[in-house]
Scaffold this motif. Structure first.
Motif, PDB file in Angstrom:
ATOM      1  N   ASP A 100       0.852  -1.195   0.000  1.00 30.25           N
ATOM      2  CA  ASP A 100       0.000   0.000   0.000  1.00 30.25           C
ATOM      3  C   ASP A 100       0.889   1.246   0.000  1.00 30.25           C
ATOM      4  N   ASP A 102       0.531   4.048  -1.665  1.00 28.17           N
ATOM      5  CA  ASP A 102      -0.182   5.323  -1.597  1.00 28.17           C
ATOM      6  C   ASP A 102      -0.387   5.753  -0.145  1.00 28.17           C
ATOM      7  N   ARG A 103      -0.744   4.821   0.718  1.00 26.05           N
ATOM      8  CA  ARG A 103      -0.961   5.166   2.132  1.00 26.05           C
ATOM      9  C   ARG A 103       0.355   5.571   2.791  1.00 26.05           C
ATOM     10  N   GLY A 106       1.418   8.832   1.562  1.00 23.27           N
ATOM     11  CA  GLY A 106       0.484   9.855   2.012  1.00 23.27           C
ATOM     12  C   GLY A 106       0.890  10.490   3.329  1.00 23.27           C
ATOM     13  N   HIS A 107       1.478   9.691   4.228  1.00 21.39           N
ATOM     14  CA  HIS A 107       1.937  10.239   5.504  1.00 21.39           C
ATOM     15  C   HIS A 107       3.024  11.291   5.274  1.00 21.39           C
TER      16      HIS A 107
END
Length: 285
Positions: A100, A102-103, A106-107
């Motif tokens: 994952d 993207d997650r 994203g942070h």
């Protein structure tokens, strides 16, 4: 303080195309999940992080009167831009494996948005100078000690050595810009403490996520071997503690740790004979 950056330092952006394996072997570092995913987790921070570094230094470019430092800023921007693009491809390979990404990215992206919205340009530059020191000492360790990448996929070894070489070349650029436009050492130390916290947090988060997806998160042998490789009696991170602490000295400058001989010895891996003798050619601005 006066800069101790060596006169005539060559900071040379290299247009590289590594053609990373597709698909990327899940455990490309000699079949070792911990080693592979530690590097993977660090890489995920680079596409957005390098762009943040570029923006924070570029903001002050017109405030710099020294023509040599202005030239080094241009080369810094060129190198970091290439790093960001290559690590974007790396991230895509990891995304294709089902992680994952993207997650995880994203942070990093959310923190950069917050930093650019809420913190002054001087504090953003302090963060860049601090994080550049972390990457520089890790890069030098990688270049000096073959155990960092021993047994890894040859293309991945080349990618990481290229990145480490250029991080070592430009290790003082953001620091020298900061000294010219601000120079507040207290602010710089706070930036280092904060930057260290988030670098460790994001690297650990990525490592844990990928080990969990591999079904190896609770495998004690994986953790025992990995932590010993990092922090054991001959751990690769142990020699970095002294250079890390040096940053907090009042008289610190990155080039007090002289790595010119190392750079001269290793540039041949990526430069043609004529390029190795150049100082700084045209680079993106």
């Amino acid at each position: 303080m006066a800069s101790t950056t060596p006169q005539g330092l060559c900071i040379h952006p290299r247009q590289m195309d590594f053609e990373l394996p597709d698909p990327l072997p899940r455990h490309w570092h000699g079949g070792d999940a911990f080693k592979s995913h530690l590097f993977d987790a660090m890489s995920l921070q680079f596409p957005d992080g390098e762009r943040f570094f570029i923006d924070s230094v570029r903001y002050f470019r017109e405030h710099i009167g020294d023509p040599q430092l202005r030239k080094q800023i241009r080369s810094f921007i060129g190198q970091e831009g290439h790093h960001s693009r290559e690590h974007q491809v790396y991230s895509k390979r990891l995304r294709d494996l089902g992680y994952d990404i993207d997650r995880l990215e994203g942070h990093v992206q959310a923190r950069i948005r917050f930093t650019q919205k809420r913190l002054s340009p001087q504090r953003q530059l302090a963060a860049t100078a601090a994080l550049e020191h972390i990457t520089a000492i890790m890069a030098e360790g990688l270049l000096r000690d073959a155990r960092h990448l021993e047994g890894a996929h040859p293309t991945m070894v080349r990618l990481w050595r290229w990145h480490a070489l250029e991080e070592t070349e430009h290790k003082a650029v953001a620091f020298d810009v900061y000294n010219q436009v601000c120079g507040n050492r207290s602010l710089l130390r706070r930036a280092m403490l904060m930057g260290t916290f988030f670098f460790v947090l994001d690297t650990s988060r990525g490592l844990v996520h990928m080990l969990k997806r591999d079904g190896l998160l609770w495998n004690w042998r994986v953790w025992r071997g990995g932590l010993s490789w990092l922090w054991g009696k001959r751990g690769i991170y142990r020699p970095l503690l002294g250079p890390y602490r040096d940053f907090f000295r009042d008289d610190f400058h990155p080039w007090q740790r002289d790595s010119l001989e190392l750079l001269q010895r290793l540039r041949g891996e990526f430069d043609g004979a004529h390029q190795a003798e150049e100082a700084n050619g045209p680079v993106p601005s």
